[in-house]
Design an enzyme around this catalytic site. Structure first.
Site, PDB file in Angstrom:
ATOM      1  N   LYS A  23       9.507  27.610  49.211  1.00 14.73           N
ATOM      2  CA  LYS A  23       9.687  27.463  47.761  1.00 14.73           C
ATOM      3  C   LYS A  23       9.351  26.040  47.300  1.00 14.73           C
ATOM      4  CE  LYS A  23      13.781  26.597  46.105  1.00 14.73           C
ATOM      5  NZ  LYS A  23      14.178  25.542  45.167  1.00 14.73           N
ATOM      6  N   ASN A  24       9.905  25.054  47.973  1.00 14.53           N
ATOM      7  CA  ASN A  24       9.740  23.690  47.476  1.00 14.53           C
ATOM      8  C   ASN A  24       8.314  23.169  47.645  1.00 14.53           C
ATOM      9  OD1 ASN A  24      12.330  23.632  46.546  1.00 14.53           O
ATOM     10  ND2 ASN A  24      13.168  22.490  48.283  1.00 14.53           N
ATOM     11  N   CYS A 118      22.605  17.875  37.641  1.00  9.10           N
ATOM     12  CA  CYS A 118      22.479  19.069  38.444  1.00  9.10           C
ATOM     13  C   CYS A 118      23.751  19.194  39.256  1.00  9.10           C
ATOM     14  CB  CYS A 118      21.267  18.900  39.340  1.00  9.10           C
ATOM     15  SG  CYS A 118      21.219  19.925  40.777  1.00  9.10           S
ATOM     16  N   ARG A 123      20.657  13.344  40.694  1.00  8.46           N
ATOM     17  CA  ARG A 123      19.219  13.607  40.774  1.00  8.46           C
ATOM     18  C   ARG A 123      18.389  12.695  39.860  1.00  8.46           C
ATOM     19  NH1 ARG A 123      18.921  18.917  43.133  1.00  8.46           N
ATOM     20  NH2 ARG A 123      16.817  18.372  43.738  1.00  8.46           N
ATOM     21  N   ASP A 307      19.484  20.609  52.612  1.00  4.33           N
ATOM     22  CA  ASP A 307      19.463  21.996  52.135  1.00  4.33           C
ATOM     23  C   ASP A 307      20.034  22.992  53.153  1.00  4.33           C
ATOM     24  OD1 ASP A 307      18.500  21.341  49.669  1.00  4.33           O
ATOM     25  OD2 ASP A 307      16.490  22.147  49.959  1.00  4.33           O
ATOM     26  N   ARG A 399      17.178  32.223  42.862  1.00  6.21           N
ATOM     27  CA  ARG A 399      16.192  31.187  42.561  1.00  6.21           C
ATOM     28  C   ARG A 399      15.381  30.828  43.791  1.00  6.21           C
ATOM     29  NH1 ARG A 399      18.694  26.289  39.231  1.00  6.21           N
ATOM     30  NH2 ARG A 399      16.624  25.549  39.769  1.00  6.21           N
TER      31      ARG A 399
HETATM   32  C1  UD1 Z   1      13.830  17.970  46.940  1.00 10.95           C
HETATM   33  C2  UD1 Z   1      14.074  19.442  46.731  1.00 10.95           C
HETATM   34  C3  UD1 Z   1      15.528  19.764  46.950  1.00 10.95           C
HETATM   35  C4  UD1 Z   1      15.982  19.238  48.302  1.00 10.95           C
HETATM   36  C5  UD1 Z   1      15.634  17.764  48.459  1.00 10.95           C
HETATM   37  C6  UD1 Z   1      15.925  17.216  49.831  1.00 10.95           C
HETATM   38  C7  UD1 Z   1      12.473  20.216  45.052  1.00 10.95           C
HETATM   39  C8  UD1 Z   1      12.259  20.526  43.621  1.00 10.95           C
HETATM   40  N1  UD1 Z   1      13.702  19.781  45.375  1.00 10.95           N
HETATM   41  O1  UD1 Z   1      14.610  17.322  45.954  1.00 10.95           O
HETATM   42  O2  UD1 Z   1      15.703  21.162  46.870  1.00 10.95           O
HETATM   43  O3  UD1 Z   1      17.382  19.382  48.373  1.00 10.95           O
HETATM   44  O4  UD1 Z   1      14.232  17.568  48.216  1.00 10.95           O
HETATM   45  O5  UD1 Z   1      15.178  17.882  50.790  1.00 10.95           O
HETATM   46  O6  UD1 Z   1      11.593  20.343  45.885  1.00 10.95           O
HETATM   47  N2  UD1 Z   1      16.479   9.645  44.454  1.00 10.95           N
HETATM   48  C9  UD1 Z   1      16.569   8.506  43.666  1.00 10.95           C
HETATM   49  N3  UD1 Z   1      15.619   8.282  42.725  1.00 10.95           N
HETATM   50  C10 UD1 Z   1      14.568   9.144  42.533  1.00 10.95           C
HETATM   51  C11 UD1 Z   1      14.472  10.291  43.346  1.00 10.95           C
HETATM   52  C12 UD1 Z   1      15.446  10.509  44.296  1.00 10.95           C
HETATM   53  O7  UD1 Z   1      17.498   7.719  43.800  1.00 10.95           O
HETATM   54  O8  UD1 Z   1      13.727   8.869  41.652  1.00 10.95           O
HETATM   55  C13 UD1 Z   1      17.493   9.891  45.476  1.00 10.95           C
HETATM   56  C14 UD1 Z   1      18.273  11.181  45.247  1.00 10.95           C
HETATM   57  O9  UD1 Z   1      19.364  11.024  44.378  1.00 10.95           O
HETATM   58  C15 UD1 Z   1      18.703  11.534  46.653  1.00 10.95           C
HETATM   59  C16 UD1 Z   1      17.539  11.035  47.505  1.00 10.95           C
HETATM   60  O10 UD1 Z   1      16.837  10.082  46.709  1.00 10.95           O
HETATM   61  O11 UD1 Z   1      19.851  10.835  47.007  1.00 10.95           O
HETATM   62  C17 UD1 Z   1      16.591  12.084  47.980  1.00 10.95           C
HETATM   63  O12 UD1 Z   1      16.154  12.882  46.907  1.00 10.95           O
HETATM   64  P1  UD1 Z   1      14.735  13.582  46.936  1.00 10.95           P
HETATM   65  O13 UD1 Z   1      14.182  13.626  48.323  1.00 10.95           O
HETATM   66  O14 UD1 Z   1      13.908  12.986  45.860  1.00 10.95           O
HETATM   67  O15 UD1 Z   1      15.091  15.027  46.558  1.00 10.95           O
HETATM   68  P2  UD1 Z   1      14.342  15.866  45.504  1.00 10.95           P
HETATM   69  O16 UD1 Z   1      12.860  15.636  45.651  1.00 10.95           O
HETATM   70  O17 UD1 Z   1      15.016  15.683  44.184  1.00 10.95           O
END
Ligand code: UD1
Length: 432
Positions: A23-24, A118, A123, A307, A399
Site C-alpha cells: 500500500k505505502n 493523526c 506527523r 507498522d 484502508r
Molecule cells: C510512512 C507511512 C506510515 C508508516 C511510516 C513508518 C505512508 C503514507 N505512511 O509514514 O504508514 O507508519 O512511514 O514506516 O507511506 N517526521 C518529522 N518531520 C517530517 C516527517 C517525519 O519529524 O517532516 C518524523 C515523524 O514524526 C516520525 C519519523 O519522522 O517520528 C518518521 O516518519 P516517516 O518515516 O516520515 O513516516 P511517514 O512517511 O509519515
C-alpha cells in the site's frame, strides 16, 4: 450502520495466504505517475480504500484513470488541467503529501490539502518542506491546511535529512527528478518502498542511484516517459499474517513476499520460539511451542517496523515472561492497549515503552480499532481469544488490508463482517 468484524476465537490459523501489493509503495507510485504525460500502467495495486482515494484525486486534476482490473490501472496524466488537489477524501490520508513532490517536480507548482493530526501522533511535514525549499521552491502553509509550493526553476542540491523519514525521502526524490543538475539526499530512509518508488521513476527515465542506502543521488532529467510497473509485495500485510500465525499457534505459508523485507519480523518470531522457513517468494511460520518473551524497539528499516508494533505486542502478550516494546518512531501508537486490557491482556505503558506480562490467553470483548495497524492487531487478538470478539471501526482496517476477513477465513478463522446487531446475535448463536 458501521460494519464490524465479529470473531469467534480459538482456532489456530492454518493454510496459505497470498499477499497483495504494498500500500505505502503504491500510494507514492500513483502520485509519481502524474509526472509523465505518457500512459503508465501500474500492476499489483492493492484494492484498498486509500488507493481509491488517491485515484479519485488524480482524476480530479484531469488525468485519465482506467481500471484494467482489480489490481491494475492505466493512468494518463497528459491532460492534467490543475495543480490544486483538495478532494473531500484526500484530507483523510497522509499520502496526499506525495502530490506536492510530484506536482512540484513536474509543474513547478503544487497546492495540496493535507490532513491535520493523526491518531498515531503529530506527523509533521517539516522535513518535506525543508527539502523542497532547498531545491529552490517557495513553500507556504496557506489557510485551510493547504500547502502551496512553487518554483521558477528547481535546482539540484545537497540535502541532509535531520531525521530518517520515509515520506520526506520519497517526496524530495520526486521533486528532484527533473530538477537542474544533481541532488544528493543524505541520511535517506532505506525502506523497501523508497527503493520501489526509485525503481518506478527510473523505469520512467529518471536517474536515481543509491535508493536502499542512506545516500541517494539523483541526476535531473528533462522529462519522464511512460512505463509498465509492478508494485512490490506488502511487507506489513505479510508481517501481519506471520504474527497472526504465531499468536494463534498456527501454521501459515505466506506467499508472494520478498523474504528479505521481512527479516526483522522473522528474527523476532524466531526469538520468541516460532519456526520460520524461508522460500524464494514465501515464508512459513509455525508456532508449535509455547511463545517466549523478548524486547523490541521500532526503528527505520532494516529495523523492526513501527507498522508491525501493535500486531507483535499481541503475540508478546501471550508469551511467557515479561517483554518490552519501545516505540521510537511515532509517539502515540499504544492506543489499542486499553482495548487489549479489556481482553485480558496485561500491558503497562510508560512513555514510549510498553511492558507486557504474558497471560495464558485473551478473552473475547467488544473493542474499537483506533487506527489501521492497531485494528489489525485487535483482530489477531480476537482470533487468539476464547469466545467472541467484536471489532468496531473496521473502516480503518479496510484502508490498508484487502479482503482481510476473506483471507483469514481461508486460514480457518471463524469471523464475519457484519453491520447489524441482529446478524451479530445470529452469528453468535450459530458459532457457540
Ligand atoms: C510512512 C507511512 C506510515 C508508516 C511510516 C513508518 C505512508 C503514507 N505512511 O509514514 O504508514 O507508519 O512511514 O514506516 O507511506 N517526521 C518529522 N518531520 C517530517 C516527517 C517525519 O519529524 O517532516 C518524523 C515523524 O514524526 C516520525 C519519523 O519522522 O517520528 C518518521 O516518519 P516517516 O518515516 O516520515 O513516516 P511517514 O512517511 O509519515
Amino acid at each position: 450502520m458501521q460494519e464490524q468484524y465479529v470473531i469467534k476465537g480459538g482456532n489456530p490459523l492454518v493454510g496459505e495466504v497470498e499477499i497483495g501489493g504494498a500500500k505505502n509503495a503504491a500510494l507514492a507510485i500513483l502520485a509519481a505517475s502524474i509526472m509523465t504525460d505518457e500512459p503508465v500502467i501500474i500492476d499489483n495495486l492493492p484494492n484498498v480504500r486509500d488507493i481509491n482515494v488517491m485515484l479519485d484525486a488524480i482524476k480530479d486534476v484531469g488525468a485519465v484513470v482506467e481500471r484494467i482490473d482489480n489490481h491494475t490501472v492505466k493512468i494518463c496524466a497528459g491532460s492534467i488541467t490543475s495543480t490544486h488537489i483538495d478532494t473531500e477524501n484526500i484530507r483523510k490520508i497522509r499520502a496526499s503529501y506525495y502530490f506536492i513532490g510530484a506536482l512540484l517536480g513536474k509543474y513547478n507548482n503544487a497546492e495540496v490539502a493535507l490532513p491535520g493530526g493523526c491518531s498515531i501522533g503529530a506527523r509533521p511535514v517539516d522535513l518535506h518542506l525543508k527539502g523542497f525549499r532547498a531545491l529552490g521552491a517557495e513553500v507556504e502553509i496557506a489557510s485551510g491546511g493547504i500547502i502551496e509550493a512553487s518554483a521558477k526553476v528547481l535546482k539540484g542540491t545537497h540535502i541532509y535529512m535531520d531525521k530518517v523519514s520515509v515520506g520526506a525521502t520519497i517526496n524530495i526524490m520526486m521533486a528532484a527528478v527533473m530538477a537542474e543538475g544533481k541532488t544528493v539526499i543524505e541520511n535517506a530512509a532505506k525502506e523497501p518502498h523508497v527503493v520501489d518508488i526509485a525503481n518506478f521513476l527510473n523505469s520512467c527515465g529518471a536517474s536515481i542511484r543509491g535508493a536502499g542506502t542512506d545516500v541517494i543521488r539523483i541526476t535531473g532529467v528533462d522529462k519522464l516517459h511512460g512505463t509498465e510497473y509492478t508494485v512490490i509485495p506488502d511487507q506489513i500485510e505479510a508481517g501481519t499474517f506471520m504474527v497472526a500465525a504465531a499468536a494463534t499457534k498456527g501454521d501459515v505459508l505466506v506467499k508472494n513476499v520478498i523474504p528479505k523485507h521481512l527479516e526483522a519480523i522473522t528474527a523476532k518470531l524466531l526469538e520468541i520460539g516460532c519456526e520460520v522457513e524461508e522460500f524464494d517468494d514465501a515464508v512459513r511460520v509455525v508456532a508449535s511451542k509455547p511463545l517466549k518473551h523478548t524486547s523490541i524497539t521500532t526503528l527505520p528499516y532494516p529495523g523492526f517496523p513501527t507498522d508491525m508494533q501493535p500486531q507483535m505486542t499481541i503475540a508478546l502478550g501471550l508469551s511467557r515472561g515479561t517483554s518490552t516494546v519501545t516505540e521510537s518512531i511515532f509517539e502515540n501508537r499504544f492506543k489499542y492497549v486499553d482495548e487489549l486490557t479489556r481482553m485480558g491482556g496485561d500491558v503497562k505503558v510508560e512513555g514510549n515503552i510498553a511492558i507486557i506480562t504474558g497471560v495464558s490467553g485473551y478473552t473475547g470483548a467488544r473493542v474499537n480499532a483506533p487506527d489501521l495497524r492497531a485494528g489489525a492487531a485487535l483482530v489477531i487478538a480476537g482470533l487468539a481469544a476464547e469466545g467472541i470478539t467484536i471489532v468496531d471501526d473496521i473502516y480503518y482496517i479496510e484502508r490498508g488490508y484487502e479482503e482481510f476477513d476473506e483471507k483469514l477465513r481461508a486460514l480457518g478463522a471463524t469471523m464475519e463482517m457484519i453491520s447489524d446487531d441482529k446478524e451479530i446475535r445470529k452469528f453468535i448463536l450459530r458459532v457457540s
